[in-house]
Design an enzyme around this catalytic site. Structure first.
Site, short mmCIF file in Angstrom:
data_model
loop_
_atom_site.label_atom_id
_atom_site.label_comp_id
_atom_site.label_asym_id
_atom_site.label_seq_id
_atom_site.Cartn_x
_atom_site.Cartn_y
_atom_site.Cartn_z
N SER A 461 -3.98 -68.54 1.12
CA SER A 461 -5.33 -68.56 0.55
C SER A 461 -5.34 -69.10 -0.87
O SER A 461 -6.10 -70.02 -1.19
CB SER A 461 -5.94 -67.15 0.58
OG SER A 461 -5.26 -66.29 -0.33
N ASP A 462 -4.49 -68.52 -1.74
CA ASP A 462 -4.59 -68.95 -3.13
C ASP A 462 -3.93 -70.29 -3.39
O ASP A 462 -4.34 -71.02 -4.28
CB ASP A 462 -4.10 -67.87 -4.11
CG ASP A 462 -2.70 -67.38 -3.84
OD1 ASP A 462 -2.09 -67.83 -2.86
OD2 ASP A 462 -2.21 -66.56 -4.63
N CYS A 463 -2.93 -70.65 -2.59
CA CYS A 463 -2.33 -71.98 -2.75
C CYS A 463 -3.36 -73.04 -2.35
O CYS A 463 -3.48 -74.08 -3.00
CB CYS A 463 -1.07 -72.10 -1.91
SG CYS A 463 0.19 -70.92 -2.40
N GLU A 466 -5.78 -73.20 -5.32
CA GLU A 466 -5.24 -73.92 -6.48
C GLU A 466 -5.12 -75.41 -6.15
O GLU A 466 -5.33 -76.26 -7.01
CB GLU A 466 -3.89 -73.35 -6.92
CG GLU A 466 -3.90 -71.86 -7.33
CD GLU A 466 -4.85 -71.51 -8.47
OE1 GLU A 466 -5.31 -72.41 -9.20
OE2 GLU A 466 -5.17 -70.31 -8.62
#
Ligand code: LAN
Length: 735
Positions: A461-463, A466
């Site tokens: 999710s956060d990769c 970003e």
């Protein structure tokens, strides 16, 4: 192979002066190993820049006044980015040391030993560097920690011990002797954690009867929730937990043990205070050294494991077992093939390899695993280590891009950004894994970004978020200089992934949605890791997803307008709920409250909240300001992560990464509109610590997983000071 990192030994490489620098760096590490636990990744720096600076190098010339001037910040940034851009590789990614955990290399060495490929996989220089690493990271009491900075544990010590013995160190060597003394003083290796029991059993110096069962039959349970038991189906586990217990259940289910060589027979006598034959294996199942115990078994586990232990008598060798083992192997092959044999992490990488060998030692699958072992190995001045992943390439690159763009100096570094753009571009996952996804317990991947490389490919999710933010930052620059932007279509795919990841509680987990209840943590058998059974919502992941959605919304206000708005709304409520009464957030993937403060403040800022209109932002800033060190910086200890209370570094020392996170948090919350004094003190700290080359020194460890194990992010010491100074330059100095 984009982003792939492999160290090769070059017998003829290196000029005499380079070789001398390498040796000096290695010797300096060994001389200070008890105080300086961390390598500064000097071999990489030497290779990329031709020279190295270490802790003996003088910092930048003293700052002239109390006030930080614009030109000082700008020149520090130019030096910082110029230096950092030298570490960038041709494909655009930044490599770096991603070591830290001490329990990984043993799995690789034991697997190679048992499968008979040790001497083909590891050349003499590999072995020598691995031994250098193990010797360097021995604690003063003779033991080994769970990670390089940790206190001695049975898990770290017994596994490091057998690794050194397999790599050829004699039992009489003083490093082995003191490690063995530690083991025997702590009641011997039966007191190792469950994952340690597994590896010792594979090697043949621990009995499978001394292990709590991990039966492969759990994969044959129904998945549907209405069945009740379906809530405990391994398909609902956090993918890292699931992908470790999957191959482990295969090896356990067929009692996969290597040959009883003279070394193994000797280890049987070295690891225990009494004779091997006199060990009570049933009692050993639940023994665990107090040094290792982070998550003790609740009684319900004792009941569960006891029943399964009894059931093993019927299951072992049965036709049901045979079917279950086949089912498990289908999933092992699927994982191998969809990661090009890299696998999701360093633990399942080597257990999967072992499974392929147990299934068929001549198989293509086993052979294909071998070249991918090197993707996990890294050399620094402290020696060769196995990393926590096949690298942090995409993650570091997206941060580097955002940091450089935030300085207002992007136009001076367009070559560097063009290369980084290429890496972000080629690393996006363009299609889902082969379906039906539900049959493989997989989430969609199309449009996502992974943490390391395209080959690895697991979506996060956060990769993804970003990645999306990096893509948007670059898209704002001149395409003639940094390359054509990634198409809208692909950005929409990423937004689709981000939206799909949001949980019912408004937060975001890591690789998948939360698929079961936190009560499942009751069956976490690992003893040393916390919160591994399901994928929980995290402040960091939620913040990354919210800031990405908010930035995307600016550029494409019409795309899935209502959904994006609703998602941000629910996200905001999640972030507010996670904030503690003292204004802090607990960080799960970095150390710790300073890391989470940065994410918490950014998330609120993304929905228009600043100290001017938000109580939550103000409380967050006040929390941080209350933790500022006398020198103006911030210095947080890894103990925050395990204890879940803010813990200062010894002597109220500050370190650049925490300082940068705190500054980023304060600026994103808009605190500089109230007062700039404390922020400026932090900035002076970053300037004071910069080396003449533009680099910063590696300080204490800054990454964490599962509450208790720490991991190195070598690039953070460059990225975050640049980012914080950059935002100070643009938002506070208005340059
Ligand atoms: C990682 C590395 C990346 C990290 C972030 C993206 C930074 C985070 O925001 C979400 C979680 C994630 C993806 C993460 C989870 C846990 C990992 C995979 C690791 C810390 C790298 C190594 C660790 C893995 C679990 C190590 C193997 C140990 C086990 C207990 C299986």
């Amino acid at each position: 192979f984009q982003g792939r990192q492999v160290w090769e030994f070059d017998a003829h490489g290196g000029s005499p002066s380079e070789l001398q620098s390498v040796k000096a760096a290695q010797d300096a590490f060994t001389a200070n190993k008890l105080t300086q636990k961390h390598s500064s990744d000097l071999l990489l720096r030497l290779q990329c820049t031709g020279s190295v600076e270490d802790s003996t190098t003088r910092r930048r010339k003293g700052l002239k006044s109390e006030v930080v001037s614009g030109p000082e910040v700008t020149s520090a940034l130019r030096d910082g980015i110029s230096f950092y851009s030298k570490l960038q590789q041709a494909d655009g990614h930044w490599p770096g040391d991603y070591g830290g955990p001490m329990f990984l290399m043993p799995g690789l060495v034991i697997t190679c030993y048992v499968t008979g490929c040790l001497d083909t996989v590891l050349t003499d220089p590999h072995k020598a560097e691995m031994l250098r690493y193990l010797k360097n990271h021995q604690n003063a009491d003779g033991g080994y920690g769970l990670h390089i900075e940790g206190h001695s544990t049975m898990f770290g010590t017994a596994l490091s011990y057998v690794t050194m013995r397999i790599l050829g160190l004699p039992a009489e060597d003083e490093v082995c002797e003191s490690a063995r003394r530690w083991i025997l003083d702590h009641e011997g290796a039966t007191h190792i954690t469950s994952w340690g029991k597994f590896w010792l059993a594979v090697l043949g110096c621990y009995s499978w009867d001394g292990m709590n069962p991990t039966p492969p039959e759990i994969w044959m349970l129904p998945y549907a929730t209405w069945t009740g038991i379906g809530l405990a189906h391994p398909g609902r586990f956090w993918c890292h937990c699931r992908m470790v217990y999957l191959p482990m259940s295969y090896v356990y289910g067929m009692r996969g043990t290597g040959k009883l060589t003279p070394l193994v027979l000797s280890l049987r006598e070295e690891l225990y205070p009494g004779s091997y034959g006199s060990i009570n294996w049933n009692a050993a199942r639940n023994q665990c050294a107090s040094t290792d115990l982070y998550y003790p078994h609740p009684w319900i586990q004792d009941v569960l494991w006891w029943s399964l232990y009894k059931a093993e008598g019927l299951l072992l060798g049965s036709s049901l077992r045979k079917k279950a083992l086949q089912e498990v192997m289908r999933h092992v092959h699927y994982e191998d093939e969809n990661t090009r044999y890299v696998c999701i992490g360093p633990v399942n990488k080597v257990i999967n390899m072992l499974c392929c060998w147990l299934e068929n030692p001549d198989s293509e699958a086993f052979k294909r695993h071998i070249p991918r072992l090197y993707d996990f190995l890294w050399v620094a001045e402290d020696g060769m280590k196995m990393q926590g992943y096949n690298g942090s390439q995409l993650w570091d690159t997206t941060f580097a891009v955002q940091a450089i763009c935030a300085t207002g100096l992007a136009h001076e570094f367009s070559d560097c950004l063009r290369r980084a753009h290429n890496y972000v571009d080629v690393t996006q996952v363009r299609e889902d894994c082969p379906g039906p996804l539900s049959a493989w317990y997989r989430h969609i991947s199309k449009g996502a970004w992974p943490f390391s490389t395209r080959d690895h490919g697991w979506p996060i999710s956060d990769c993804s978020s970003e990645g999306l933010k990096a893509a948007l930052s670059i898209a704002a620059l001149d395409p003639a200089k940094v390359g054509a932007p990634i198409s809208d279509e692909r950005l929409f795919d990423c937004v689709n992934v981000i939206l799909s990841y949001q949980n019912g509680d408004g937060g975001w987990a890591t690789y998948e949605n939360t698929r079961s209840y936190s009560a499942l943590e009751l069956i976490n058998p690992s003893e040393t890791f916390g919160d591994i059974v399901i994928d929980y919502s995290y402040v960091e992941c939620a913040s990354a997803c919210m800031t990405a959605l908010a930035e995307f919304q600016h550029k494409h206000p019409e795309h899935r307008r209502a959904e994006v708005a609703a998602s941000l709304n629910r996200g905001q409520r999640f972030i507010e709920r996670q904030q503690r009464a003292d204004g802090s957030w607990y960080g799960s993937w970095g150390v710790c409250f300073t890391y989470a403060a940065w994410f918490g403040c950014e998330a609120l800022a993304a929905v228009g909240k600043t100290v001017a209109n938000s109580e939550a932002q103000l409380r967050a800033c006040e929390f941080l300001l209350g933790k500022q060190c006398p020198d103006g910086g911030w210095g947080e200890s890894y103990l925050s992560c395990q204890d879940k209370v803010y813990s200062q570094l010894e002597g109220q020392e500050s370190q650049v990464v925490n300082t940068a996170w705190a500054i980023l948090a304060l600026i994103s919350a808009g605190y500089h509109h109230r007062d700039t004094k404390q922020i400026q003190n932090g900035v002076r700290c970053l300037l004071r610590q910069q080396l003449p080359s533009g680099d910063w020194l590696q300080e204490h460890i800054t990454g964490v997983f599962n509450r208790n194990c720490m991991i190195t992010y070598a690039n953070y010491r460059n990225i975050f000071p640049i980012w914080a100074l950059g935002r100070y330059r643009v938002d506070v100095l208005k340059l």
